[in-house]
Design a protein around this motif. Structure first.
Motif, PDB file in Angstrom:
ATOM      1  N   GLY A  92       3.386  11.445 -11.063  1.00  0.00           N
ATOM      2  CA  GLY A  92       3.435  10.249 -10.223  1.00  0.00           C
ATOM      3  C   GLY A  92       2.335  10.247  -9.178  1.00  0.00           C
ATOM      4  O   GLY A  92       1.672   9.230  -8.952  1.00  0.00           O
ATOM      5  N   GLY A 129      -0.493   7.440  -8.880  1.00  0.00           N
ATOM      6  CA  GLY A 129      -0.499   6.536  -7.733  1.00  0.00           C
ATOM      7  C   GLY A 129      -1.588   6.846  -6.718  1.00  0.00           C
ATOM      8  O   GLY A 129      -1.832   6.071  -5.808  1.00  0.00           O
ATOM      9  N   VAL A 131      -4.386   7.052  -4.395  1.00  0.00           N
ATOM     10  CA  VAL A 131      -5.477   6.170  -4.005  1.00  0.00           C
ATOM     11  C   VAL A 131      -5.869   6.484  -2.564  1.00  0.00           C
ATOM     12  O   VAL A 131      -5.024   6.591  -1.685  1.00  0.00           O
ATOM     13  N   TYR A 163      -7.220   6.100   1.106  1.00  0.00           N
ATOM     14  CA  TYR A 163      -7.075   5.034   2.083  1.00  0.00           C
ATOM     15  C   TYR A 163      -8.091   5.303   3.192  1.00  0.00           C
ATOM     16  O   TYR A 163      -7.974   6.281   3.915  1.00  0.00           O
ATOM     17  N   ASP A 203       7.296   0.235   0.935  1.00  0.00           N
ATOM     18  CA  ASP A 203       6.584   0.301   2.198  1.00  0.00           C
ATOM     19  C   ASP A 203       7.349   1.262   3.119  1.00  0.00           C
ATOM     20  O   ASP A 203       8.567   1.366   3.022  1.00  0.00           O
ATOM     21  N   ILE A 254      11.749  12.720  -2.497  1.00  0.00           N
ATOM     22  CA  ILE A 254      10.569  12.088  -3.085  1.00  0.00           C
ATOM     23  C   ILE A 254      10.141  10.891  -2.232  1.00  0.00           C
ATOM     24  O   ILE A 254       8.959  10.689  -1.947  1.00  0.00           O
ATOM     25  N   PHE A 295       3.082  11.015   2.781  1.00  0.00           N
ATOM     26  CA  PHE A 295       1.932  11.534   2.036  1.00  0.00           C
ATOM     27  C   PHE A 295       0.597  11.245   2.727  1.00  0.00           C
ATOM     28  O   PHE A 295      -0.259  12.139   2.812  1.00  0.00           O
ATOM     29  N   SER A 330      -7.050  10.525   4.128  1.00  0.00           N
ATOM     30  CA  SER A 330      -5.738   9.945   3.890  1.00  0.00           C
ATOM     31  C   SER A 330      -5.597   9.423   2.465  1.00  0.00           C
ATOM     32  O   SER A 330      -6.459   8.716   1.970  1.00  0.00           O
ATOM     33  N   VAL A 331      -4.518   9.806   1.818  1.00  0.00           N
ATOM     34  CA  VAL A 331      -4.261   9.340   0.460  1.00  0.00           C
ATOM     35  C   VAL A 331      -2.898   8.666   0.418  1.00  0.00           C
ATOM     36  O   VAL A 331      -1.927   9.195   0.942  1.00  0.00           O
ATOM     37  N   GLN A 332      -2.866   7.473  -0.178  1.00  0.00           N
ATOM     38  CA  GLN A 332      -1.576   6.828  -0.371  1.00  0.00           C
ATOM     39  C   GLN A 332      -1.172   6.996  -1.824  1.00  0.00           C
ATOM     40  O   GLN A 332      -2.018   7.044  -2.695  1.00  0.00           O
ATOM     41  N   VAL A 333       0.129   7.098  -2.069  1.00  0.00           N
ATOM     42  CA  VAL A 333       0.537   7.288  -3.458  1.00  0.00           C
ATOM     43  C   VAL A 333       1.055   6.009  -4.114  1.00  0.00           C
ATOM     44  O   VAL A 333       0.985   5.859  -5.318  1.00  0.00           O
ATOM     45  N   GLY A 334       1.578   5.105  -3.307  1.00  0.00           N
ATOM     46  CA  GLY A 334       1.944   3.796  -3.832  1.00  0.00           C
ATOM     47  C   GLY A 334       3.119   3.780  -4.789  1.00  0.00           C
ATOM     48  O   GLY A 334       3.636   4.828  -5.189  1.00  0.00           O
ATOM     49  N   PRO A 335       3.530   2.580  -5.193  1.00  0.00           N
ATOM     50  CA  PRO A 335       4.707   2.401  -6.038  1.00  0.00           C
ATOM     51  C   PRO A 335       4.705   3.229  -7.329  1.00  0.00           C
ATOM     52  O   PRO A 335       5.775   3.698  -7.725  1.00  0.00           O
ATOM     53  N   PRO A 336       3.573   3.452  -8.027  1.00  0.00           N
ATOM     54  CA  PRO A 336       3.657   4.229  -9.278  1.00  0.00           C
ATOM     55  C   PRO A 336       4.275   5.600  -9.063  1.00  0.00           C
ATOM     56  O   PRO A 336       5.045   6.090  -9.894  1.00  0.00           O
ATOM     57  N   PHE A 337       3.972   6.216  -7.937  1.00  0.00           N
ATOM     58  CA  PHE A 337       4.522   7.538  -7.632  1.00  0.00           C
ATOM     59  C   PHE A 337       6.044   7.476  -7.549  1.00  0.00           C
ATOM     60  O   PHE A 337       6.744   8.224  -8.220  1.00  0.00           O
ATOM     61  N   LYS A 372       7.755   6.586 -10.892  1.00  0.00           N
ATOM     62  CA  LYS A 372       7.708   7.661 -11.869  1.00  0.00           C
ATOM     63  C   LYS A 372       8.882   8.630 -11.690  1.00  0.00           C
ATOM     64  O   LYS A 372       9.443   9.108 -12.661  1.00  0.00           O
TER      65      LYS A 372
END
Lengths: 137, 663
Positions: free
Chosen positions: A25, A29, A31, A33, B242, B364, B371, B382-389, B392
């Motif tokens: 996951g 996901g 990305v 920022y 969010d 999770i 994250f 900075s890394v966002q993981v977003g809805p796919p994370f 999953k």
């Protein structure tokens, strides 16, 4: 003792499965920022999909709500990048506002975005601090 | 006047909370009932003073008293009165006042419930609540004062954010806050019991009612928020992972786990430490969620004004974590049950597995939420993981959870009886297979949809069959007629059937989520006046753009004639509203809901002169079941809380076999 061992095995299988799913996951996901300035200094981010936050400049803004496109300059502290966005124009999109775009650079150095999210104008300091689902306006 | 009154009331509340803390601590030290009584009365004073502050703010809002910065910032003269009043929780200061007030009122309620109890334990409970209420009073006074005065009184206010001018927004925040505030009560009861070193564990069971009420409110709050996002934000979804949304989900997950493991403790005396830890977690996650969303440490699409509030919550959170961890460690022996779970194929084993899955989902969600912060610290970027994370991990875990929900009622406490388990499981499993086959012939091919169908069918079948069995038994044994026997069965065990209603709600909810996420259709259309297009089973004809005027906005609207395949026609009017006090326009989505699906139309934009007009059309199958499921969950929780309604007849004479079956 035997049943305890079973519990442990079941537990470890579950943990491994979750660990694998979480890893997959994160990979999917993932990305970055970044701010506009940071994006321009980090060459390794040029090739991949990133999420950039910055301020929309009123100058040079061309919005066609009927055609579902918007072109504008996204400004950081020192630099700015040209952005071309394709999709529904969010309601709070206008010059001077902070927005977040997601996409990649094309060959000509224009940032092609397919996600455009507006942050609330400072006047509305928090649309509602506790509303859930501030998703995508 | 209002400003002075409000400030005085908050000052007074802070003072009273401080005194309540001192008296309860003294009572804890010297075990004097009179001191405890004084502390309880002081807590009453805190609630009364915060009520005064709340009423003062309401009066100022209704009156459009723009001397108050808060009133000027969130209302305007032309705003309908309902929205003027609901602006109470439109901003940070007001919503914290609401939270603090609810806390004080619930503390008084607890004091009333415990009025016959004296000694050190209720004193420690009161001391804990006094600290929490005092924290909120201090917060209101120093960091988020709703009674801040403006130097210059404006002629009119800024107006309420158009997105908040929706009926859903009136109820969503207060219900959520009742949930948040409610988790403080079990926490205080835990602190009380552990500080005095109580040896029996009955107090954990006593927290159940409070938890159930908080859980029900939190559920309503989350559902209303999702519904509001769906209707108002205009992207066709209801949940975007969010941070602000996650913040409300985290305590909901731990509270749901807790409501299950409390039953395992009640029936088998297991999972005591789990329960204690979950009580603490549920409370602290409310504070944590508020901290991350208010302080700006995690980037949300939603920006918050920077203020001291974040630092206050961080300090409170750190203190809370240190205190609770120390307390739980120091008293861990008190929470030793001496019992162990012997098999996963027992009811208590299923409860434990439920808890593990809920905690995994919680962790999770927490990981994804922080994250960006973690990656910033570890990698400097900075890394966002977003809805796919989230999807999953959370989707498979939720399916597993709902599947477990279907199987668990088939299991019994203690040792599993393999043969009997298979006998009871056979029919539900067969029905699940039949449902899958039916779905296949219906043209459903997505493996996720088939899996969801199977799981929902399994759950529904095992719930219904279980009810039928008990019902038939009752009719045989009591010789009652069909209807009376059903009523008696349901009424005889509200906890069990309340729980089943919650589970039915969860199944419907899952149906809604599966349908709307797997078979979601989104089309962008550009239409000229008179032109039509077909999306799904609907034919849309655009007439022309026109304008409409309401109290505080002008709307540009695009009426669409819709005909479905059965020839039924209707008109949908998506709008874009230009509020007088807002620089931005706000889209008003047009929705046509049926049992089968929602047709959801957004007026996306138009060329000058109204020639080409852009629409976004979304078809969201089964989405209506999501709300129905949510409200069913709340109804189930309320059923659990109701006492038996029918006068009991022969209840005491019920044979042991039947009682066991119902237990």
């Amino acid at each position: 003792m035997q049943s305890k061992a079973k519990l442990w095995i079941a537990g470890s299988v579950l943990v491994c499965a979750v660990g694998y799913l979480a890893f997959a996951g994160v990979k999917r996901g993932w990305v970055y920022y970044v701010q506009v300035d940071e994006l321009l200094t980090a060459t390794d981010l040029r090739q991949q999909r990133v999420r950039v936050s910055g301020k929309v400049l009123t100058e040079g803004m061309a919005v066609s709500a009927g055609q579902l496109t918007a072109s504008f300059q996204l400004a950081g502290q020192r630099h700015q990048i040209p952005v071309h966005y394709r999709g529904v124009i969010p309601e709070m999109f206008q010059g001077g506002n902070d927005v977040v775009v997601e996409g990649t650079f094309d060959g000509a150095g224009v940032f092609q975005a397919d996600v455009l999210m507006t942050k609330c104008a400072s006047k509305y300091q928090g649309k509602h601090p506790d509303s859930i689902a501030q998703g995508r306006p | 006047m209002t400003i002075i009154l409000g400030n005085l009331a908050i000052c007074g509340a802070l003072l009273a909370a401080g005194l309540a803390l001192l008296t309860s601590l003294a009572s804890l030290r010297f075990d004097r009932p009179s001191l405890l009584g004084a502390s309880r009365r002081l807590m009453g004073a805190v609630a009364a003073l915060l009520t005064v502050a709340g009423l003062a703010l309401l009066a100022a809002l209704a009156d459009s008293d723009f001397r108050l910065a808060y009133v000027a910032q969130f209302t305007e003269r032309a705003l309908p009165i309902g929205y003027k009043l609901s602006a109470f929780w439109a901003g940070q200061e007001g919503s914290l006042l609401l939270w603090g007030w609810l806390l004080a009122v619930l503390s008084v309620l607890l004091a009333i419930v415990q009025r016959k109890q004296f000694g050190t334990e209720p004193a420690a409970v009161m001391a804990t609540l006094a600290v929490i209420c005092g924290f909120f009073a201090a917060l209101l006074l120093l960091a988020a004062n709703p009674f801040r005065a403006l130097d210059e009184v404006p002629a009119d206010g800024h107006g309420l954010n158009p997105l908040l001018q929706d009926p859903g927004m009136i109820w969503h925040p207060p219900t959520l806050f009742v949930g948040y505030a409610g988790f403080a009560i079990p926490f205080a009861m835990l602190v009380g019991a552990l500080i005095v070193g109580r040896r029996d564990q009955q107090w954990i069971l006593a927290t159940r009612r409070w938890l159930l009420v908080s859980w029900a409110f939190l559920t309503v709050g989350i559902i209303l928020g999702a519904k509001w996002a769906y209707v108002e934000l205009g992207w066709g979804g209801y949940w975007a992972w969010d941070p602000v949304e996650n913040a409300s989900l985290l305590p909901w997950l731990t509270a749901t786990a807790l409501l299950h493991s409390i039953m395992a403790q009640q029936h088998r005396g297991v999972l005591l430490r789990w329960n204690a830890a979950l009580i603490v977690l549920s409370f602290l996650l409310c504070i944590f969620g508020t901290y991350i969303t208010r302080s700006g440490v995690v980037q949300s699409v939603h920006s918050f004004g920077k203020s001291l509030v974040g630092s206050f919550f961080l300090a409170f959170l750190v203190a809370g974590i240190l205190f609770s961890a120390t307390l739980l460690l120091a008293r861990r022996r008190l929470l030793h049950s001496g019992q162990a779970i012997t098999s996963l194929l027992s009811r208590e084993g299923a409860f434990m597995l439920t808890n593990v899955l809920l905690l995994i989902i919680m962790l999770i969600t927490l990981l994804g939420t922080i994250f960006p912060l973690l990656s910033q610290i570890i990698m400097g970027r900075s890394v966002q993981v977003g809805p796919p994370f989230y999807n999953k991990v959370v989707v498979p875990m939720s399916l597993l959870l709902v599947g477990l929900m279907g199987v668990a009622p088939l299991l019994s406490y203690g040792k599993p009886e393999g043969k009997q388990l298979w006998r009871t499981a056979l029919a539900p499993v067969l029905l699940a297979v039949v449902a899958c086959a039916a779905a296949l012939t219906w043209g459903i091919r997505s493996p996720w949809a088939l899996l969801a169908t199977a799981i929902v069918a399994l759950g529904a079948a095992s719930l219904v069959l279980d009810l039928l069995r008990t019902w038939a038994q009752r009719m045989r044994w009591a010789g009652e007629n069909v209807l009376l026997a059903l009523l008696r069965v349901l009424d005889g065990n509200h906890r069990r059937y309340g729980g089943q209603v919650v589970h039915v709600g969860m199944l419907l909810f899952m149906l809604g989520v599966a349908g709307s996420s797997i078979y979601h259709v989104k089309r962008d259309l550009k239409l000229h006046p008179g032109q039509s297009a077909t999306v799904g089973a609907y034919n849309l004809t655009f007439t022309r753009l026109d304008e409409a005027r309401a109290a505080n906005y002008t709307a540009v609207q695009a009426p669409l004639k819709i005909t479905d395949t059965r020839g039924q026609s209707l008109e949908l009017v998506p709008q874009r509203r230009f509020y007088d006090k807002s620089e931005q326009s706000n889209s008003e989505v047009a929705i046509h809901s049926t049992w089968k699906e929602d047709l959801y139309i957004i007026l996306a934009g138009w060329e000058a002169g109204g020639s080409a007009t852009a629409f976004q059309v979304i078809i969201s199958p089964l989405v209506g079941w999501l709300w129905i499921g949510g409200y069913a969950m709340v109804a189930g929780a309320l059923l659990c809380l109701l006492p038996a309604l029918l006068p009991s007849r022969q209840a005491a004479a019920a044979p042991a076999e039947l009682r066991l079956a119902r237990a």
